[in-house]
Motif scaffolding. Structure first.
Motif, mmCIF file in Angstrom:
data_model
loop_
_atom_site.group_PDB
_atom_site.id
_atom_site.type_symbol
_atom_site.label_atom_id
_atom_site.label_comp_id
_atom_site.label_asym_id
_atom_site.label_seq_id
_atom_site.Cartn_x
_atom_site.Cartn_y
_atom_site.Cartn_z
ATOM 1 N N ARG A 98 -49.024 24.916 8.556
ATOM 2 C CA ARG A 98 -47.619 24.527 8.739
ATOM 3 C C ARG A 98 -47.453 23.155 8.095
ATOM 4 N NH1 ARG A 98 -44.737 25.222 14.404
ATOM 5 N NH2 ARG A 98 -46.445 23.909 15.190
ATOM 6 N N LEU B 90 -44.569 20.313 6.677
ATOM 7 C CA LEU B 90 -43.156 19.900 6.710
ATOM 8 C C LEU B 90 -42.746 19.360 5.344
ATOM 9 C CD1 LEU B 90 -40.559 19.214 8.382
ATOM 10 C CD2 LEU B 90 -41.541 16.949 8.705
ATOM 11 N N PHE C 224 -41.851 29.865 2.076
ATOM 12 C CA PHE C 224 -40.908 28.925 2.673
ATOM 13 C C PHE C 224 -40.155 29.650 3.792
ATOM 14 C CE2 PHE C 224 -41.756 27.161 -1.446
ATOM 15 C CZ PHE C 224 -41.675 25.791 -1.281
ATOM 16 N N PHE C 225 -40.075 29.025 4.963
ATOM 17 C CA PHE C 225 -39.458 29.677 6.114
ATOM 18 C C PHE C 225 -37.968 29.941 5.900
ATOM 19 C CE2 PHE C 225 -43.204 29.266 8.608
ATOM 20 C CZ PHE C 225 -43.032 30.049 9.738
ATOM 21 N N VAL C 226 -37.223 28.938 5.450
ATOM 22 C CA VAL C 226 -35.760 29.054 5.385
ATOM 23 C C VAL C 226 -35.330 30.019 4.290
ATOM 24 C CG1 VAL C 226 -33.598 27.820 4.933
ATOM 25 C CG2 VAL C 226 -35.338 26.787 6.398
ATOM 26 N N ASP D 81 -37.629 22.044 5.710
ATOM 27 C CA ASP D 81 -38.201 23.386 5.788
ATOM 28 C C ASP D 81 -39.704 23.301 6.089
ATOM 29 O OD1 ASP D 81 -38.465 26.099 5.679
ATOM 30 O OD2 ASP D 81 -37.949 26.316 3.559
ATOM 31 N N THR D 82 -40.283 24.435 6.444
ATOM 32 C CA THR D 82 -41.722 24.524 6.730
ATOM 33 C C THR D 82 -42.371 25.465 5.727
ATOM 34 O OG1 THR D 82 -41.306 24.198 9.087
ATOM 35 C CG2 THR D 82 -43.441 25.110 8.489
ATOM 36 N N THR E 88 -45.760 27.737 4.893
ATOM 37 C CA THR E 88 -46.956 28.354 5.475
ATOM 38 C C THR E 88 -47.571 29.281 4.434
ATOM 39 O OG1 THR E 88 -47.819 29.522 7.413
ATOM 40 C CG2 THR E 88 -45.747 30.336 6.492
ATOM 41 N N GLU F 87 -43.857 30.393 13.607
ATOM 42 C CA GLU F 87 -42.764 29.494 13.989
ATOM 43 C C GLU F 87 -42.712 28.302 13.045
ATOM 44 O OE1 GLU F 87 -42.762 28.218 18.008
ATOM 45 O OE2 GLU F 87 -42.951 30.227 18.842
ATOM 46 N N ARG F 88 -41.501 27.930 12.644
ATOM 47 C CA ARG F 88 -41.339 26.762 11.771
ATOM 48 C C ARG F 88 -41.379 25.485 12.585
ATOM 49 N NH1 ARG F 88 -35.233 25.948 9.667
ATOM 50 N NH2 ARG F 88 -36.222 23.985 9.132
ATOM 51 N N LEU F 89 -41.627 24.378 11.901
ATOM 52 C CA LEU F 89 -41.648 23.066 12.550
ATOM 53 C C LEU F 89 -40.221 22.616 12.825
ATOM 54 C CD1 LEU F 89 -44.286 21.472 10.186
ATOM 55 C CD2 LEU F 89 -44.628 21.837 12.627
#
Length: 599
Positions: free
Chosen positions: A195, A197, A228-230, A275-276, A278, A286-288
């Motif tokens: 993870r 940031l 990228f999470f978003v 964004d986070t 991974t 789960e994102r930060l």
């Protein structure tokens, strides 16, 4: 791989001109991070604009290796931050990637308004604060008084406050040792899924979008598949590394480290600050939690002077937005200026800096329209609109009410200027909330003032009334209903939408007189009379006239009946009337700039 217990991630927070960049230079000296022959003042301020104005605009990370008094070598990740209120967005990004913050206070000036705001930001992020008094070598320094201010504010013993002179280097080594001792090491686990940031980004014309990251948990290897999470975008990390003054490629980054990721990202919208990142396979679920996003407070139209530069301006704004995520923009058109963009900024200085960067970095000459704020408009049918341009305001018959944004303003001033600043706040439609004494000779005033009154000339007048000693900070606090109207400026009967403004009804006459008088001086004379009017709806509240050039058509008439001269004058009058019907008044750029400097 560096032991996590020997990593320290910290930033420096301070009010503008309290010596933050110079303090960072001394840290670079002490850690031998820059060769002596390459060292210069404001080393981390890479833009010419930053050096000229003496301010930090963009945060800059750098990695330093230092052998402390306990003979252990430490890895120090410093993320430099701006000090001006307009760039608090950059500060909030830096704090999200750190465990500690050095609070730098000028020993000659003491606690300032932005100092208070930065302290609250640091406390909200649970950072370890290390208070340091700077400029103790100056004859005007007041270490006892300023030390008492800091101790009272943080609720600590005065002996815990460090003293230094960033210019001479005195006390800086002690501050560096305190950073190592007091700032906790990062706590992320290496065994958990990655993870990272994204706390900043940069656009490189050859490598594309580069993400600046803080690895919170896990590890990131070169050529790893990342997600990228978003945006949900998946890429390959073609290059990773950490920062010296230049990017230093590394095979792997571990939990606790600060570095960068190059992933062949060409589309600017694919990196979102906060964004986070991974790994694609066996990644985190789960994102930060991101830091607080800063909403644009000031809006202005940006148009190219040469209409052929429209696409160049679009490209420049796209690249600039990646380097400065607090800028927002969308296309718009104006009957007076053609095609352009409606852009949002953190404040007036941020707007000026952006305009300068567009010219210097991308070679685009622009005109900016009158800055304004975002209004909340309630319609009679129950709908609610948020408008950032007066030109978009619906017909008054459809409007129930107009709500304007208000902000909490914090003024720190010597007691000698309290009366003048209270008068200024009242003239700006401000309401006093509280007044507190920081010490016998310094007062902190808390006001609620409409944001539209703060963004244009409030800061300049505050500095003038206080002879430069007062400081201010402001933050958005909501919307309030008020008696607001839209004022249009008409030139030759045509509305120039770039000059339109939403203002309080009580200030309408004075505003109209001011704008029309300025435009009269700047609009060139024509062969016909040019009327400049300020109007509320159909009612004109102010008017000036640019007189026409007059050709002496009767010069060849000597002697004879007076009716011959009258006939020639009437013919000239009819010609000017026809010319006025088809004439087009060119509005010079100086006229738009003059309106920006109203007040």
């Amino acid at each position: 791989m560096i032991d996590q217990n020997s990593i320290r991630n910290f930033c420096i927070i301070a009010h503008i001109d309290h010596g933050k960049s110079t303090f960072a230079d001394r840290l670079l000296d002490l850690t031998n991070s820059v060769e002596r022959n390459k060292m210069q003042d404001q080393m981390l301020d890479s833009m010419d604009l930053e050096r000229e104005r003496g301010i930090t605009i963009k945060s800059h990370p750098i990695r330093m290796m230092y052998t402390a008094a306990d003979t252990q070598q430490y890895c120090l990740n410093l993320i430099d931050t701006p000090g001006h209120v307009d760039f608090s967005y950059e500060v909030s990004k830096s704090l999200a990637a750190c465990e500690g913050a050095v609070l730098l206070v000028d020993a000659t000036q003491g606690i300032e308004a932005q100092t208070l705001t930065n302290i609250y930001l640091a406390l909200d992020n649970d950072l370890q604060i290390i208070p340091v008094m700077n400029k103790i070598d100056l004859p005007s320094s007041r270490p006892e008084v300023v030390g008492r201010q800091i101790a009272d504010l943080l609720g600590i013993d005065g002996e815990e406050i460090l003293s230094c002179s960033a210019k001479t280097g005195k006390g800086v080594r002690e501050a560096l040792e305190c950073i190592i001792k007091e700032v906790p090491p990062p706590q992320g686990s290496l065994d958990k899924p990655l993870r990272a940031l994204v706390f900043d980004s940069l656009y490189d014309p050859f490598r594309g979008a580069i993400a600046y990251v803080r690895i919170v948990e896990g590890r990131l290897a070169k050529n790893a598949a990342i997600r990228f999470f978003v945006s949900g975008r998946e890429n390959e990390a073609s290059e990773i590394g950490h920062f010296k003054l230049v990017r230093m490629p590394q095979p792997e980054l571990f939990a606790g480290e600060v570095g960068y990721v190059v992933a062949n990202i060409k589309t600017i919208a694919d990196i979102k600050i906060g964004d986070t990142i991974t790994t694609k396979h066996h990644g985190a679920t789960e994102r930060l939690p991101g830091y607080k996003e800063i909403k644009p407070m000031v809006f202005s139209g940006i148009y190219p002077i040469d209409k052929d530069d429209y696409e160049d301006l679009r490209s420049a704004l796209e690249r600039l937005q990646l380097n400065d995520g607090s800028i927002s923009y969308q296309p718009e058109s104006s009957t007076a200026l053609g095609f352009g963009f409606r852009a949002g900024f953190s404040g007036l200085l941020h707007m000026e800096v952006t305009q300068e960067r567009l010219f210097r970095e991308y070679g685009v000459n622009i005109i900016t329209t009158l800055p304004n704020v975002e209004y909340k408009v309630e319609l009679k049918n129950g709908n609610i609109l948020f408008l950032d341009s007066p030109a978009k305001l619906p017909d008054p018959k459809e409007t129930e009410s107009i709500n304007e944004p208000v902000c909490k303003v914090q003024l720190v001033t010597p007691t000698d200027f309290v009366g003048a600043l209270m008068k200024l706040c009242e003239d700006k439609r401000g309401r006093m909330n509280t007044m507190e004494y920081l010490e016998e000779t310094r007062v902190c005033l808390h006001y609620t003032i409409p944001l539209s009154e703060v963004i244009v000339d409030f800061f300049d007048r505050m500095k003038s009334f206080s002879r430069g000693y007062a400081s201010m900070d402001y933050e958005f606090s909501g919307y309030e209903k008020n008696d607001l109207i839209k004022m249009d400026i008409l030139i030759n009967g045509d509305v120039v939408d770039a000059f339109s403004a939403i203002i309080h009804r009580d200030h309408a006459y004075a505003y109209g007189q001011s704008i029309t008088s300025k435009l009269k001086q700047l609009i060139p004379r024509q062969m016909y009379t040019v009327a400049i009017q300020a109007a509320i709806g159909t009612r004109v509240v102010a008017r000036t006239t640019v007189k026409a050039f007059r050709k002496d058509v009767t010069s060849k008439c000597y002697g004879g009946d007076i009716s011959r001269k009258r006939k020639l004058l009437e013919k000239q009058k009819e010609g000017k009337k026809r010319m006025k019907q088809v004439g087009n008044v060119e509005i010079p750029q100086e006229a738009f700039l003059a309106v920006l400097k109203r007040g």
